[in-house]
Scaffold this motif. Structure first.
Motif, short mmCIF file in Angstrom:
data_model
loop_
_atom_site.label_atom_id
_atom_site.label_comp_id
_atom_site.label_asym_id
_atom_site.label_seq_id
_atom_site.Cartn_x
_atom_site.Cartn_y
_atom_site.Cartn_z
N LEU A 266 1.09 -1.06 -0.40
CA LEU A 266 -0.36 0.10 0.06
C LEU A 266 1.26 1.11 -0.25
CD1 LEU A 266 -2.98 1.33 0.22
CD2 LEU A 266 -2.48 1.26 2.66
N ILE A 267 0.72 1.81 -0.92
CA ILE A 267 1.36 3.70 -1.25
C ILE A 267 0.64 4.70 -0.79
CG2 ILE A 267 3.08 4.61 -2.33
CD1 ILE A 267 4.25 1.91 -1.88
N GLN A 268 0.83 5.09 -0.55
CA GLN A 268 -0.20 6.54 0.81
C GLN A 268 0.66 8.08 0.16
OE1 GLN A 268 -2.05 6.37 4.40
NE2 GLN A 268 -3.91 6.23 3.00
N PHE A 414 4.12 5.76 3.50
CA PHE A 414 3.15 6.75 3.13
C PHE A 414 4.06 8.11 2.76
CE2 PHE A 414 -0.86 9.36 5.16
CZ PHE A 414 -0.21 10.10 5.20
N ASN A 415 4.53 8.57 1.91
CA ASN A 415 5.43 9.66 1.25
C ASN A 415 5.07 10.33 1.59
OD1 ASN A 415 4.18 11.44 -1.35
ND2 ASN A 415 6.38 10.80 -1.38
N PHE A 416 6.20 10.93 1.92
CA PHE A 416 5.60 12.21 2.55
C PHE A 416 6.30 13.55 1.45
CE2 PHE A 416 7.70 16.25 5.23
CZ PHE A 416 6.44 16.46 5.94
N GLN A 417 7.11 12.99 0.43
CA GLN A 417 7.84 14.40 -0.94
C GLN A 417 6.96 15.34 -1.22
OE1 GLN A 417 9.86 12.83 -3.83
NE2 GLN A 417 10.72 14.48 -4.15
N SER A 418 6.22 15.40 -1.79
CA SER A 418 4.79 15.67 -2.58
C SER A 418 4.14 16.10 -0.97
CB SER A 418 3.60 14.66 -3.12
OG SER A 418 3.49 13.70 -1.62
N HIS A 419 4.42 16.61 0.29
CA HIS A 419 4.06 17.52 0.58
C HIS A 419 4.46 19.36 0.09
CE1 HIS A 419 1.86 19.50 4.23
NE2 HIS A 419 1.94 18.64 5.06
N GLY A 420 2.97 19.93 0.51
CA GLY A 420 3.40 21.86 0.36
C GLY A 420 4.65 21.54 1.02
N PRO A 421 5.49 22.83 0.32
CA PRO A 421 5.10 23.79 -0.41
C PRO A 421 5.23 23.51 -1.72
CG PRO A 421 7.34 24.46 0.73
CD PRO A 421 6.66 23.39 1.19
N PHE A 422 6.16 21.72 -2.07
CA PHE A 422 6.27 21.46 -3.38
C PHE A 422 7.05 21.88 -3.88
CE2 PHE A 422 1.22 21.76 -2.98
CZ PHE A 422 1.44 20.99 -2.06
N LYS A 423 8.15 22.33 -3.40
CA LYS A 423 9.59 22.81 -4.06
C LYS A 423 11.14 22.04 -3.41
CE LYS A 423 8.28 27.40 -3.20
NZ LYS A 423 8.70 29.04 -2.19
N TRP A 424 10.68 20.72 -3.38
CA TRP A 424 11.82 19.93 -2.81
C TRP A 424 12.21 18.90 -3.86
CZ3 TRP A 424 12.67 22.53 0.50
CH2 TRP A 424 11.79 22.99 1.36
N TYR A 425 11.97 19.21 -4.88
CA TYR A 425 12.18 18.22 -5.97
C TYR A 425 13.78 18.92 -6.96
CZ TYR A 425 10.40 22.39 -8.78
OH TYR A 425 10.25 23.78 -9.40
N SER A 426 14.30 18.09 -7.78
CA SER A 426 15.86 18.28 -8.29
C SER A 426 15.45 19.40 -9.66
CB SER A 426 16.55 17.09 -8.28
OG SER A 426 15.49 16.50 -9.22
N GLU A 427 16.71 20.22 -9.67
CA GLU A 427 17.24 20.51 -10.84
C GLU A 427 17.56 20.57 -11.59
OE1 GLU A 427 17.73 23.86 -10.31
OE2 GLU A 427 17.33 24.08 -8.24
N ASP A 428 17.11 19.15 -11.78
CA ASP A 428 16.99 18.32 -13.27
C ASP A 428 16.18 18.26 -13.67
OD1 ASP A 428 19.59 17.28 -13.23
OD2 ASP A 428 19.86 15.29 -12.46
N THR A 429 15.04 17.80 -12.54
CA THR A 429 13.61 17.32 -12.83
C THR A 429 12.83 19.18 -13.59
OG1 THR A 429 13.27 16.11 -11.31
CG2 THR A 429 11.42 17.38 -12.41
N ALA A 430 13.23 20.23 -12.95
CA ALA A 430 13.09 21.33 -13.17
C ALA A 430 13.17 21.84 -14.60
CB ALA A 430 13.94 22.55 -11.98
#
Length: 589
Positions: A266-268, A414-430
């Motif tokens: 179960l992935i939440q 239980f995933n937490f990365q996608s909690h706001g303010p949603f700025k924790w993605y990498s420069e490569d993704t940007a």
């Protein structure tokens, strides 16, 4: 001499007239200053209410402004500290300034807390443990909550203090307190009943009707507690569908997927929107893996979030217990799990291992209390300070360890990365999506969900061999929406994804109405466990697209025979289900 006397008399008249004029001007200025103080205090209450007020079903913006306006009047109780500031006694002045400062700091705190957690906590839940929990995520907290409200409140507070020191208002200003006191009395009794709360469509309307009612009602509950639990013992109210559903719903007992699996994962996901799955960013699909996977799953179109006093953590509580969350206290922190036959207890009795994984520190939101009680029947792993692994690495490492044992297992991440303010993605993704961090919350969110999609893919690949062999099943859901894709329809703002995927699972679209309380019996069914457990939910694999959902807001959602969704207020019928959980909530935890 007479002429001189006349001259002096005339002079005295001029002086008296001048003094009278000065007094009148001074009085006018004082009145204006007092008016400004009252206005500043009122505006502070309005700023707070603009954050805390929740739109009720069918309310237009004018009604919301009216609610905020009445709520703001309660801020006038701060006239009392303003009066103290004007006294000659230094002790009273310091007391008045301290009370005023505490009030404005408290307003700023509530604005931030509600912006981050999505609910207003009761006063009695603030212990040192909660403060410690919050200190662990201050980077997230401050990055998300600071808006125009906090500096506005700071300016209002300083201006109020300066005016109070300069004009030293008299005792007559205390008459102003009569207005908020009367309003407080009226709103407390009028809006404090369950019927009125249901009518407004807001389960904690009274708590958002100003600071005074919030503190008073919280304190009232605290002192009225009977023993250690916040609710009296009561009989199990039964399954929601069996008790409140129609005859056609109660007869719906066919499981279309009777297979028994050895592995259930179960992935939440925090803040996962249905819109994110189908979105693209600058022409690039945001969640291509999940979008493709859902074609081979039972994909639920009417799965709804359950959030109450426990915010995001209510999702964990409902999965563990199959009960609705408490509307009075964060259940995951304060539940007495020794008195509850949790999903994990049932799995252990049937020889199935459980691993709960959260990539946030264990103390945050009191999870250390909850899983500390459950450790004998499950393993719980949390991100420790100094662990610099990515979220995908944390999730896949843990799942690989589970699979190496060869035992039957339930893996709950239980995933937490996608909690706001949603700025924790990498420069490569940007760079891949051609976006700039902080340009907009929407683009930050979608870029973050792209990394979450890749994390889900990596977790899925670890179990692919057993998945393809029909031994593993994969569940994907969320705790709530992000709030970035608003809709005029209240129901639309409560929908979250839910997918059940497996090689032996009959893929289909399901309109069945359901919530996270249905996960408990579904997991047992997937493992082939047939125990008579006290869960309010129903196996999600049942064939017919019906079902029923009770929300903590004392509303009920049903699927009509024509396939449309209806949402209605539910008072006496819903109360047993909502109150049942409180008998397991220990205030002393």
């Amino acid at each position: 001499m007479p002429s001189n006397v006349g001259f002096f008399h005339q002079g005295e008249k001029i002086v008296r007239l001048h003094n009278d004029t000065r007094m009148k001007i001074g009085s006018a200025n004082s009145t204006l200053s007092i008016f400004l103080i009252v206005l500043l205090l009122y505006l502070s209450g309005f700023v707070l209410s603009s954050r805390l007020m929740v739109v009720s079903p069918g309310d237009i913006w004018g009604v919301q402004v009216a609610k905020m306006s009445v709520s703001a009047l309660h801020a006038l109780v701060m006239v009392a500290p303003v009066y103290l500031i004007g006294r000659r006694s230094l002790t009273l002045q310091i007391l008045g300034l301290s009370l005023l400062a505490a009030y404005f700091l408290y307003l700023m705190f509530l604005c931030g807390y509600f912006g981050y957690f999505g609910f207003v906590p009761e006063v009695y839940t603030f212990g040192f443990g909660n403060i410690g929990d919050m200190s662990r995520v201050l980077d997230h907290y401050f990055a998300q909550v600071l808006s125009w409200r906090e500096p506005t409140l700071l300016v209002l507070g300083v201006a109020t203090a300066v005016l109070a020191i300069r004009i030293k208002p008299g005792a007559t200003i205390l008459l102003t307190i009569l207005v908020p006191v009367v309003l407080f009395s009226a709103t407390f009794y009028r809006y404090g009943s369950s019927a009125s709360l249901a009518y407004t469509g807001n389960d904690s309307f009274i708590r958002r009707f100003g600071v005074v009612p919030f503190v008073a009602s919280s304190a009232q509950e605290w002192f009225a507690m009977d023993g250690n639990y916040i609710g009296a013992p009561m009989a199990f109210p039964g399954n929601v569908v069996d008790q409140l559903g129609s005859d056609r719903q109660r007869s719906n007992t066919e499981n279309l997927n009777p297979s028994s699996f050895d592995r259930v994962s179960l992935i939440q996901i925090e803040s996962l929107d249905l819109e994110a799955i189908t979105s693209s960013l600058n022409g690039i699909s945001v969640m291509p893996f999940v979008s493709e996977l859902r074609k081979d799953c039972i994909d639920f179109a009417n799965f709804f979030t359950l959030r109450s006093a426990g915010g995001s953590a209510d999702a964990e509580f409902t999965v563990a217990t199959g009960m609705l969350p408490s509307t009075k206290a964060p259940a995951i922190r304060y539940a007495d799990f020794s008195a509850i036959d949790t999903l994990y207890h049932v799995l252990e009795r049937n020889g199935i291992d459980t691993l709960f994984l959260h990539n946030n520190v264990s103390g945050f939101y009191g999870r250390n209390h909850a899983y500390g009680q459950l450790l004998p029947v499950l393993d719980a792993e949390f991100l420790e300070p100094g662990d610099n692994r990515t979220e995908a690495e944390i999730a896949t490492d843990a799942l690989s360890g589970v699979f190496e044992t060869g035992d039957r297992s339930f893996y709950y991440f239980f995933n937490f990365q996608s909690h706001g303010p949603f700025k924790w993605y990498s420069e490569d993704t940007a760079a891949r999506f051609g976006v700039t961090k902080g340009a907009s919350k929407e683009t930050d969110y979608l870029a973050t969900m792209a990394e979450v999609d890749d994390m889900i893919r990596q977790v899925f690949e670890v179990q692919r061999d057993e998945y393809d062999a029909g031994r593993a099943v994969f569940l994907l859901t969320a705790d709530h929406q992000s709030g970035l894709f608003g809709s005029p329809a209240v129901v639309d703002n409560l929908r979250i994804p839910m997918m059940i995927c497996g090689a032996n699972i009959q893929a289909r679209k399901s309109n069945r109405v359901s919530t996270s309380v249905d996960i408990y019996p579904t997991v047992l069914s997937l493992f082939g466990i047939n125990e008579d457990v006290q869960t309010m939910g129903t196996d999600l694999q049942l064939g017919k697209d019906e079902g029923i959902a009770i929300l903590p807001s004392r509303q009920i959602i049903e699927l009509s025979e024509d396939g449309s969704i209806s949402i209605a207020n539910c008072n006496e019928d819903c109360d047993p289900f909502l109150n049942y959980t409180d008998q397991f909530i220990l205030q002393s935890q």
